[in-house]
Design a protein around this motif. Structure first.
Motif: not given
Length: 387
Positions: A51-56, A59-63, A107-123
Motif C-alpha cells: 500500500v505504501l508503494r501505491r501511495l509513493d 522508498d521514504m519509509v524504507a530509508a 512512519l507517522q512523519q512520512v505519512l503526515a508530511a504527505a498530507v496537505l497541511p491545510h486539510s489537517v485540523h489539530l487540537n
C-alpha cells in the motif's frame, strides 16, 4: 466528493492519503495539538508496504527502516533456536513488497508530511458524529459542525464513534501486558542478538528487532496479567521487567537490565463486529478490529483498510457513498476478523507451559517451515483482492 477522517494515527493518515488518491477532498481531524512521538517499533509486512508503494511513500519509509533477514523462534530458558523463517529479499520476491521494521514516529512523519497541511485540523476533539440522507456531520468540542459526503472514524481502540454507531461496547482487556523499550545499538553489541527473534516461555514471550536503520533495538516483553493500564506512557516500576522474566536466558535479562526507560501497557482488543458502517459513516483500523499484536498485523491491517476504502470510493458519486462503504466493509471484515482470531491463537501458543504442549507447538512450527519458509504469520501477507 468530500470526506472527513477522525483520528490521525497510522490508519487515519493512510486513509486520508488513500481517499485523496481516489479523488476526494479530505479533512483530517485530530484531538492532539501536534503529531507526537509515541510508541516504538512497528512491523510492516508486505500487505502494508504494498500500500505504501501505491501511495509513493515506500522508498521514504524504507530509508528509515530495517529489513530483517529472518525471524528466529527461540526457547525461553537457553535461547536454543526452535525454527527459523525466511524474510529479507526472498519475502520481497515472494510477496511483491518488502518486510520492514520501523519506528512508529518515523512512519507517522512520512505519512503526515504527505498530507496537505491545510486539510489537517489539530487540537480538535470530536464530540459527536451524525448523518442525514445527503450528508454526514462531525461536531467538535468548540461547537463547530463539519459536513461531508462521508465520515471515516479511525479513532482507535477506545473509539467513541463505534459506540455512537453501534451502542455501548467497551474495549476488552486481553489479560496480557507488554513492557516496551528502545536501546541504542552500541549498548547491546556484545549480546550477539539476531535480526528478529521471538522467545517463547510459560505465560510470557519476548520479542526484539531493529528499527531506525538498525540504530535502535526495539524490545517488547509480554506477560500474563490480571490488570494493566491501557497507556503508551505509563512507566514500569524499576526492575519490574527483570522480576517478571527471572530465570530466562541471560541475553534476555541483559537486554531488560540495560533498558533505560521501560513502559508497561495493557493490551486491549475489540470484539468482532458484523458490520463496520451505517449510511455515510464507517469505522477503520483499531476502532473496527483492534487485536493483540502477536502476529504484528495491527498497523498493517489498518493500512490495508485504508487502501480498500480508497478503492471503494474511487469514481463514486455522493449519492452512492453508502453502497461504496458496504463494498469496503464486505471486502475487509472477514479478513480482519480472521487475523484477529489468529493473533489471539498465536498468543495462546506462545505462552504454553514447558512439557508436551510446548513440544507439540514447536513441532508444528518446524513442520510449517517445511511447507512455507516464510512462517505462519505470512498467511495475511497475500495480495488483498487486487491491491
Amino acid at each position: 466528493m468530500k470526506a472527513i477522517v477522525v483520528g490521525a494515527g497510522i490508519g487515519g493518515l493512510t486513509a486520508t492519503l488513500s481517499l485523496r488518491r481516489a479523488g476526494c477532498d479530505v479533512t483530517l481531524v485530530e484531538q492532539l495539538p501536534r503529531f507526537t512521538e509515541i510508541g516504538a517499533g512497528i512491523q510492516l509486512a508486505p500487505n502494508a508496504t504494498r500500500v505504501l508503494r501505491r501511495l509513493d511513500l515506500l522508498d521514504m519509509v524504507a530509508a528509515q527502516s530495517t529489513r530483517p533477514s529472518h525471524l528466529s523462534f527461540r526457547t525461553w530458558s537457553d535461547g536454543a533456536e526452535i525454527v527459523r523463517y525466511t524474510l529479507g529479499r526472498e519475502a520481497e520476491d515472494g510477496f511483491g513488497a518488502p518486510y520492514l521494521q520501523v519506528h512508529r514516529a518515523d512512519l507517522q512523519q512520512v505519512l503526515a508530511a504527505a498530507v496537505l497541511p491545510h486539510s489537517v485540523h489539530l487540537n480538535t476533539a470530536v464530540v459527536g458524529i451524525d448523518q442525514d440522507d445527503e450528508c454526514a456531520y462531525v461536531t467538535t468540542a468548540s461547537g463547530e459542525r463539519l459536513g461531508a459526503d462521508l465520515v471515516v472514524a479511525a479513532d482507535g481502540v477506545r473509539s467513541a464513534a463505534r459506540q455512537w454507531l453501534f451502542g455501548a461496547d467497551e474495549a476488552v482487556f486481553s489479560h496480557t501486558a507488554a513492557y516496551r523499550a528502545l536501546l541504542p545499538a552500541d549498548e547491546v553489541t556484545d549480546l550477539d542478538l539476531s535480526d528478529y527473534a521471538l522467545w517463547l516461555g510459560p505465560d510470557r514471550h519476548f520479542v526484539h528487532y531493529w528499527v531506525r536503520r538498525g540504530e535502535l533495538l526495539n524490545v517488547v516483553a509480554v506477560v500474563r496479567a490480571e490488570a494493566a493500564q491501557e497507556s503508551w506512557t505509563a512507566q514500569a516500576e524499576p526492575g519490574e521487567q527483570l522480576r517478571e522474566f527471572d530465570g530466562w536466558d541471560s541475553r534476555v535479562l541483559s537486554v531488560l537490565d540495560r533498558a533505560g526507560q521501560v513502559f508497561r501497557y495493557g493490551i486491549h482488543t475489540r470484539s468482532p463486529l458484523a458490520r463496520w458502517n451505517i449510511g455515510r459513516i464507517t469505522l477503520l483500523g483499531d476502532s473496527a478490529h483492534a487485536m493483540v499484536p502477536f502476529q504484528a498485523q495491527g498497523a498493517a491491517q489498518a493500512i490495508v483498510d485504508a487502501a480498500v476504502l480508497g478503492d471503494a470510493l474511487a469514481g463514486t458519486k455522493p449519492a452512492e457513498v453508502p453502497a461504496a462503504l458496504d463494498r469496503y466493509a464486505l471486502r475487509r471484515i472477514s479478513a480482519a476478523t480472521s487475523v484477529q482470531a489468529s493473533s489471539a491463537r498465536a498468543g495462546h501458543d506462545y505462552h504454553l507451559p514447558d512439557g508436551p504442549e510446548a513440544q507439540a507447538r514447536n513441532a508444528r512450527l518446524v513442520a510449517y517451515a517445511a511447507e512455507n519458509r516464510f512462517g505462519p504469520h505470512s498467511a495475511s501477507w497475500a495480495v488483498d483482492a487486487g491491491l
